[in-house]
Design a protein around this motif. Sequence first.
Motif, PDB file in Angstrom:
ATOM      1  N   PHE A  20       0.836  -1.208   0.000  1.00 52.97           N
ATOM      2  CA  PHE A  20       0.000   0.000   0.000  1.00 52.97           C
ATOM      3  C   PHE A  20       0.866   1.251   0.000  1.00 52.97           C
ATOM      4  N   ILE A  21       1.866   1.292   0.867  1.00 54.96           N
ATOM      5  CA  ILE A  21       2.740   2.464   0.957  1.00 54.96           C
ATOM      6  C   ILE A  21       3.530   2.650  -0.331  1.00 54.96           C
ATOM      7  N   CYS A  22       4.090   1.550  -0.861  1.00 62.01           N
ATOM      8  CA  CYS A  22       4.868   1.639  -2.105  1.00 62.01           C
ATOM      9  C   CYS A  22       4.012   2.120  -3.269  1.00 62.01           C
ATOM     10  N   ASN A  23       2.801   1.557  -3.388  1.00 60.89           N
ATOM     11  CA  ASN A  23       1.923   1.946  -4.492  1.00 60.89           C
ATOM     12  C   ASN A  23       1.391   3.363  -4.325  1.00 60.89           C
ATOM     13  N   LEU A  24       1.152   3.774  -3.083  1.00 65.22           N
ATOM     14  CA  LEU A  24       0.674   5.135  -2.845  1.00 65.22           C
ATOM     15  C   LEU A  24       1.723   6.160  -3.276  1.00 65.22           C
ATOM     16  N   PHE A  25       2.961   5.950  -2.851  1.00 69.52           N
ATOM     17  CA  PHE A  25       4.021   6.877  -3.242  1.00 69.52           C
ATOM     18  C   PHE A  25       4.308   6.787  -4.740  1.00 69.52           C
ATOM     19  N   GLY A  26       4.207   5.578  -5.299  1.00 68.35           N
ATOM     20  CA  GLY A  26       4.382   5.435  -6.738  1.00 68.35           C
ATOM     21  C   GLY A  26       3.309   6.161  -7.519  1.00 68.35           C
ATOM     22  N   THR A  27       2.079   6.138  -7.008  1.00 70.33           N
ATOM     23  CA  THR A  27       0.974   6.848  -7.651  1.00 70.33           C
ATOM     24  C   THR A  27       1.211   8.352  -7.630  1.00 70.33           C
ATOM     25  N   ILE A  28       1.619   8.864  -6.475  1.00 68.60           N
ATOM     26  CA  ILE A  28       1.896  10.300  -6.360  1.00 68.60           C
ATOM     27  C   ILE A  28       3.017  10.704  -7.306  1.00 68.60           C
ATOM     28  N   TYR A  29       4.085   9.906  -7.322  1.00 65.27           N
ATOM     29  CA  TYR A  29       5.212  10.190  -8.223  1.00 65.27           C
ATOM     30  C   TYR A  29       4.752  10.153  -9.685  1.00 65.27           C
ATOM     31  N   GLY A  30       3.867   9.210  -9.996  1.00 62.45           N
ATOM     32  CA  GLY A  30       3.376   9.080 -11.368  1.00 62.45           C
ATOM     33  C   GLY A  30       2.603  10.299 -11.816  1.00 62.45           C
ATOM     34  N   TYR A  31       1.758  10.846 -10.939  1.00 64.96           N
ATOM     35  CA  TYR A  31       1.014  12.049 -11.308  1.00 64.96           C
ATOM     36  C   TYR A  31       1.952  13.257 -11.464  1.00 64.96           C
ATOM     37  N   ILE A  32       2.995  13.317 -10.624  1.00 62.16           N
ATOM     38  CA  ILE A  32       3.992  14.379 -10.784  1.00 62.16           C
ATOM     39  C   ILE A  32       4.712  14.225 -12.118  1.00 62.16           C
ATOM     40  N   TRP A  33       5.001  12.965 -12.504  1.00 62.29           N
ATOM     41  CA  TRP A  33       5.668  12.677 -13.778  1.00 62.29           C
ATOM     42  C   TRP A  33       4.849  13.214 -14.956  1.00 62.29           C
ATOM     43  N   TYR A  34       3.532  13.154 -14.845  1.00 59.86           N
ATOM     44  CA  TYR A  34       2.632  13.598 -15.912  1.00 59.86           C
ATOM     45  C   TYR A  34       2.309  15.090 -15.838  1.00 59.86           C
ATOM     46  N   GLU A  35       2.938  15.812 -14.927  1.00 56.51           N
ATOM     47  CA  GLU A  35       2.564  17.205 -14.707  1.00 56.51           C
ATOM     48  C   GLU A  35       2.615  18.037 -15.994  1.00 56.51           C
ATOM     49  N   SER A  36       3.690  17.906 -16.751  1.00 54.78           N
ATOM     50  CA  SER A  36       3.839  18.726 -17.964  1.00 54.78           C
ATOM     51  C   SER A  36       2.753  18.413 -18.979  1.00 54.78           C
ATOM     52  N   GLN A  37       2.449  17.116 -19.157  1.00 53.62           N
ATOM     53  CA  GLN A  37       1.422  16.757 -20.122  1.00 53.62           C
ATOM     54  C   GLN A  37       0.041  17.173 -19.641  1.00 53.62           C
ATOM     55  N   LEU A  38      -0.198  17.097 -18.335  1.00 54.46           N
ATOM     56  CA  LEU A  38      -1.471  17.557 -17.789  1.00 54.46           C
ATOM     57  C   LEU A  38      -1.646  19.063 -18.010  1.00 54.46           C
ATOM     58  N   ARG A  39      -0.573  19.821 -17.818  1.00 51.98           N
ATOM     59  CA  ARG A  39      -0.641  21.264 -18.044  1.00 51.98           C
ATOM     60  C   ARG A  39      -0.932  21.576 -19.510  1.00 51.98           C
ATOM     61  N   GLU A  40      -0.257  20.855 -20.409  1.00 56.97           N
ATOM     62  CA  GLU A  40      -0.483  21.088 -21.834  1.00 56.97           C
ATOM     63  C   GLU A  40      -1.902  20.721 -22.239  1.00 56.97           C
ATOM     64  N   THR A  41      -2.407  19.629 -21.696  1.00 57.67           N
ATOM     65  CA  THR A  41      -3.777  19.214 -21.988  1.00 57.67           C
ATOM     66  C   THR A  41      -4.767  20.248 -21.463  1.00 57.67           C
ATOM     67  N   TRP A  42      -4.504  20.783 -20.289  1.00 52.82           N
ATOM     68  CA  TRP A  42      -5.384  21.799 -19.701  1.00 52.82           C
ATOM     69  C   TRP A  42      -5.488  23.029 -20.596  1.00 52.82           C
ATOM     70  N   VAL A  43      -4.380  23.393 -21.211  1.00 49.85           N
ATOM     71  CA  VAL A  43      -4.337  24.606 -22.025  1.00 49.85           C
ATOM     72  C   VAL A  43      -4.905  24.384 -23.418  1.00 49.85           C
ATOM     73  N   HIS A  44      -4.609  23.224 -24.011  1.00 54.99           N
ATOM     74  CA  HIS A  44      -4.895  23.030 -25.436  1.00 54.99           C
ATOM     75  C   HIS A  44      -6.033  22.050 -25.730  1.00 54.99           C
ATOM     76  N   HIS A  45      -6.598  21.429 -24.720  1.00 51.64           N
ATOM     77  CA  HIS A  45      -7.651  20.432 -24.949  1.00 51.64           C
ATOM     78  C   HIS A  45      -8.832  20.715 -24.037  1.00 51.64           C
ATOM     79  N   PRO A  46     -10.007  20.145 -24.357  1.00 47.22           N
ATOM     80  CA  PRO A  46     -11.153  20.254 -23.445  1.00 47.22           C
ATOM     81  C   PRO A  46     -10.812  19.632 -22.088  1.00 47.22           C
TER      82      PRO A  46
END
Length: 210
Positions: A20-46
């Motif tokens: 649980f702890i490993c997957n929780l931290f991995g999940t948080i790290y994964g969303y941070i990893w996607y930060e740039s793409q999430l920002r680009e999607t927010w700006v350029h996509h619905p």
Amino acid sequence: MSFFWSRSFLSSRLLLWSLFICNLFGTIYGYIWYESQLRETWVHHPKWQLVFVPDSPTASLFFTLALLFLMFPGVLGKLNFLRTLIEGLAVVTSVKYGVWAVSMIFAGAAQGGELVWQDWMLVASHMAMAVEALLFVRLFKFGTGMLLCAGAWTLLNDAVDYMFEVYPWLPQTLWDNVPEVMVFTFCLTIASVVLGWLALKGAKRTRAKF
């Protein structure tokens, strides 16, 4: 060695809390990893397309939530529909995106890309996603119906990814291979449902013996 994939070992509190702890931290790290793409999607996509962007961390989130139902069955026992839906999603998406990420890393390297230490870290963590999901099928309660629902959601995610170009960013060496990657992605989703179904049937046969 069979002890390490037995029900008694997989259901031990120490292992469940550790995963649980490993997957929780991995999940948080994964969303941070996607930060740039999430920002680009927010700006350029619905805005509704944002939910389809972070594939691997969402798969890890499903598995993390599935572990909560195993750890606290009394408290969460009344949420059986939600539990089985999350379990089905955890298995299909963890297998699919675990294998997908590893495949893309090595496919990019095969075409001349350089493998760095982060790539090897991602290979190890994503293979672990796929393996742990299949191992825990024997402790999950979902059935074929929820497995098919999870497959339908994942296929929808694939369709949105490639119709609206919000698929995970690929290694530069694969930029010319998006059509091939798309076909592989859809096929891998179907294969993940089949693997989940086979693991489910195997778990039922094992329970029937005891």
